[in-house]
Design a protein around this motif. Sequence first.
Motif, mmCIF file in Angstrom:
data_model
loop_
_atom_site.group_PDB
_atom_site.id
_atom_site.type_symbol
_atom_site.label_atom_id
_atom_site.label_comp_id
_atom_site.label_asym_id
_atom_site.label_seq_id
_atom_site.Cartn_x
_atom_site.Cartn_y
_atom_site.Cartn_z
ATOM 1 N N TYR A 54 -5.617 127.905 102.221
ATOM 2 C CA TYR A 54 -6.999 128.252 102.533
ATOM 3 C C TYR A 54 -7.056 129.301 103.628
ATOM 4 C CZ TYR A 54 -6.693 125.560 106.852
ATOM 5 O OH TYR A 54 -6.325 125.111 108.093
ATOM 6 N N ALA A 55 -8.181 130.019 103.672
ATOM 7 C CA ALA A 55 -8.550 130.881 104.788
ATOM 8 C C ALA A 55 -10.065 130.854 104.869
ATOM 9 C CB ALA A 55 -8.057 132.311 104.599
ATOM 10 N N ARG A 132 -9.499 141.209 111.423
ATOM 11 C CA ARG A 132 -9.662 140.184 112.457
ATOM 12 C C ARG A 132 -8.519 140.226 113.475
ATOM 13 N NH1 ARG A 132 -14.299 137.375 112.878
ATOM 14 N NH2 ARG A 132 -13.028 135.783 113.826
ATOM 15 N N LEU A 133 -7.327 140.625 113.031
ATOM 16 C CA LEU A 133 -6.141 140.625 113.865
ATOM 17 C C LEU A 133 -5.025 141.356 113.130
ATOM 18 C CD1 LEU A 133 -5.013 138.128 112.046
ATOM 19 C CD2 LEU A 133 -6.191 136.813 113.766
ATOM 20 N N LYS A 134 -3.866 141.443 113.765
ATOM 21 C CA LYS A 134 -2.760 142.199 113.164
ATOM 22 C C LYS A 134 -1.739 141.327 112.466
ATOM 23 C CE LYS A 134 -3.274 146.074 116.195
ATOM 24 N NZ LYS A 134 -2.704 147.283 116.648
ATOM 25 N N SER A 135 -1.768 140.035 112.723
ATOM 26 C CA SER A 135 -0.792 139.128 112.123
ATOM 27 C C SER A 135 -1.496 137.881 111.600
ATOM 28 C CB SER A 135 0.249 138.712 113.168
ATOM 29 O OG SER A 135 1.038 137.646 112.677
ATOM 30 N N PRO A 136 -1.158 137.452 110.388
ATOM 31 C CA PRO A 136 -1.741 136.211 109.871
ATOM 32 C C PRO A 136 -1.459 135.011 110.776
ATOM 33 C CG PRO A 136 -0.589 137.364 108.121
ATOM 34 C CD PRO A 136 -0.275 138.080 109.408
ATOM 35 N N PHE A 137 -0.353 135.049 111.500
ATOM 36 C CA PHE A 137 0.010 133.927 112.369
ATOM 37 C C PHE A 137 -1.007 133.738 113.490
ATOM 38 C CE2 PHE A 137 2.307 131.629 115.664
ATOM 39 C CZ PHE A 137 2.857 130.593 114.920
ATOM 40 N N ASP A 138 -1.674 134.801 113.889
ATOM 41 C CA ASP A 138 -2.628 134.727 114.994
ATOM 42 C C ASP A 138 -3.980 134.150 114.589
ATOM 43 O OD1 ASP A 138 -0.722 135.862 116.641
ATOM 44 O OD2 ASP A 138 -1.444 137.901 116.289
ATOM 45 N N TYR A 139 -4.172 133.879 113.303
ATOM 46 C CA TYR A 139 -5.463 133.376 112.821
ATOM 47 C C TYR A 139 -5.356 131.883 112.576
ATOM 48 C CZ TYR A 139 -9.972 133.506 110.475
ATOM 49 O OH TYR A 139 -11.287 133.309 110.139
ATOM 50 N N GLN A 140 -6.136 131.103 113.301
ATOM 51 C CA GLN A 140 -6.007 129.643 113.214
ATOM 52 C C GLN A 140 -6.768 129.020 112.062
ATOM 53 O OE1 GLN A 140 -7.435 127.897 116.829
ATOM 54 N NE2 GLN A 140 -9.571 128.231 116.329
ATOM 55 N N TRP A 141 -7.612 129.776 111.367
ATOM 56 C CA TRP A 141 -8.447 129.198 110.324
ATOM 57 C C TRP A 141 -7.890 129.451 108.936
ATOM 58 C CZ3 TRP A 141 -11.156 125.662 112.374
ATOM 59 C CH2 TRP A 141 -11.559 125.794 113.702
ATOM 60 N N SER A 142 -6.596 129.357 108.823
ATOM 61 C CA SER A 142 -5.941 129.452 107.515
ATOM 62 C C SER A 142 -4.740 128.510 107.512
ATOM 63 C CB SER A 142 -5.495 130.883 107.215
ATOM 64 O OG SER A 142 -4.229 131.164 107.762
ATOM 65 N N SER A 143 -4.171 128.359 106.344
ATOM 66 C CA SER A 143 -3.008 127.485 106.190
ATOM 67 C C SER A 143 -1.696 128.209 106.494
ATOM 68 C CB SER A 143 -2.972 126.913 104.769
ATOM 69 O OG SER A 143 -3.041 127.943 103.802
ATOM 70 N N PHE A 144 -1.754 129.460 106.925
ATOM 71 C CA PHE A 144 -0.530 130.235 107.127
ATOM 72 C C PHE A 144 0.442 129.571 108.106
ATOM 73 C CE2 PHE A 144 2.006 133.584 109.158
ATOM 74 C CZ PHE A 144 2.668 134.052 108.047
ATOM 75 N N ARG A 145 -0.057 129.076 109.217
ATOM 76 C CA ARG A 145 0.835 128.457 110.212
ATOM 77 C C ARG A 145 1.573 127.250 109.631
ATOM 78 N NH1 ARG A 145 -2.631 128.544 115.842
ATOM 79 N NH2 ARG A 145 -2.802 130.799 115.987
ATOM 80 N N THR A 146 0.915 126.506 108.768
ATOM 81 C CA THR A 146 1.571 125.377 108.099
ATOM 82 C C THR A 146 2.712 125.889 107.235
ATOM 83 O OG1 THR A 146 -0.487 124.128 108.085
ATOM 84 C CG2 THR A 146 1.218 123.430 106.526
ATOM 85 N N TYR A 147 2.509 126.979 106.540
ATOM 86 C CA TYR A 147 3.560 127.569 105.705
ATOM 87 C C TYR A 147 4.724 128.065 106.555
ATOM 88 C CZ TYR A 147 1.160 127.298 101.222
ATOM 89 O OH TYR A 147 0.590 126.838 100.061
ATOM 90 N N VAL A 148 4.430 128.625 107.727
ATOM 91 C CA VAL A 148 5.495 129.049 108.642
ATOM 92 C C VAL A 148 6.265 127.830 109.137
ATOM 93 C CG1 VAL A 148 5.983 130.086 110.904
ATOM 94 C CG2 VAL A 148 4.367 131.192 109.342
ATOM 95 N N ASP A 149 5.537 126.784 109.553
ATOM 96 C CA ASP A 149 6.177 125.562 110.048
ATOM 97 C C ASP A 149 7.095 124.931 109.006
ATOM 98 O OD1 ASP A 149 4.845 125.874 112.446
ATOM 99 O OD2 ASP A 149 3.321 124.337 112.018
#
Length: 172
Positions: A54-55, A132-149
């Motif tokens: 999600y985002a 919104r920003l330069k890196s998907p990791f910097d955006y807290q309202w998506s599932s990207f950080r979970t995928y990185v983790d």
Amino acid sequence: MSNIIRFYIPDAPVFITAVCYNRKPFLQDEQDKQVLLEVMREVKGSKPFSMVAYAIMDNHFHWIIVPGPTHDFSQIMQAVKVRFTDRYKRNNGIESETRIWQQRFWDHVIRDHEDMQRHIEYIHYNPVKHGRLKSPFDYQWSSFRTYVDRGYYPKEWASIEEPGDIYGMNFE
């Protein structure tokens, strides 16, 4: 009435885009983004589905879900839209009739692994695409950080350039 034909395939993942009415930024505040996530979890309890990605942006959201066997994604979307609208109005002291969502939503049944990967990447790159920003990791309202983790992406993914597999994709 619309001529939209939706395809409901049991156990098939579905990419969905829901847009706020007239593209107004009803999801601009972090509190409202949090409420949308809470509503999604509540609906998941009554109309089971798995959330793949999600985002949540200021005026729309993208997600991929796999509906449970007894509910289709239209029922899930209707429940999310109705519950969020009720909560949004209550939280903001709105008593008059207010449209939060466009009447329809975009859906795409995921066809295969490559199609799934493309749509996940589209979702995760969306905050960067919208400036919104330069890196998907910097955006807290998506599932990207979970995928990185979980080791699916490096933290720096898509920080330098748009992923090639999603070039030209636009589901806004």
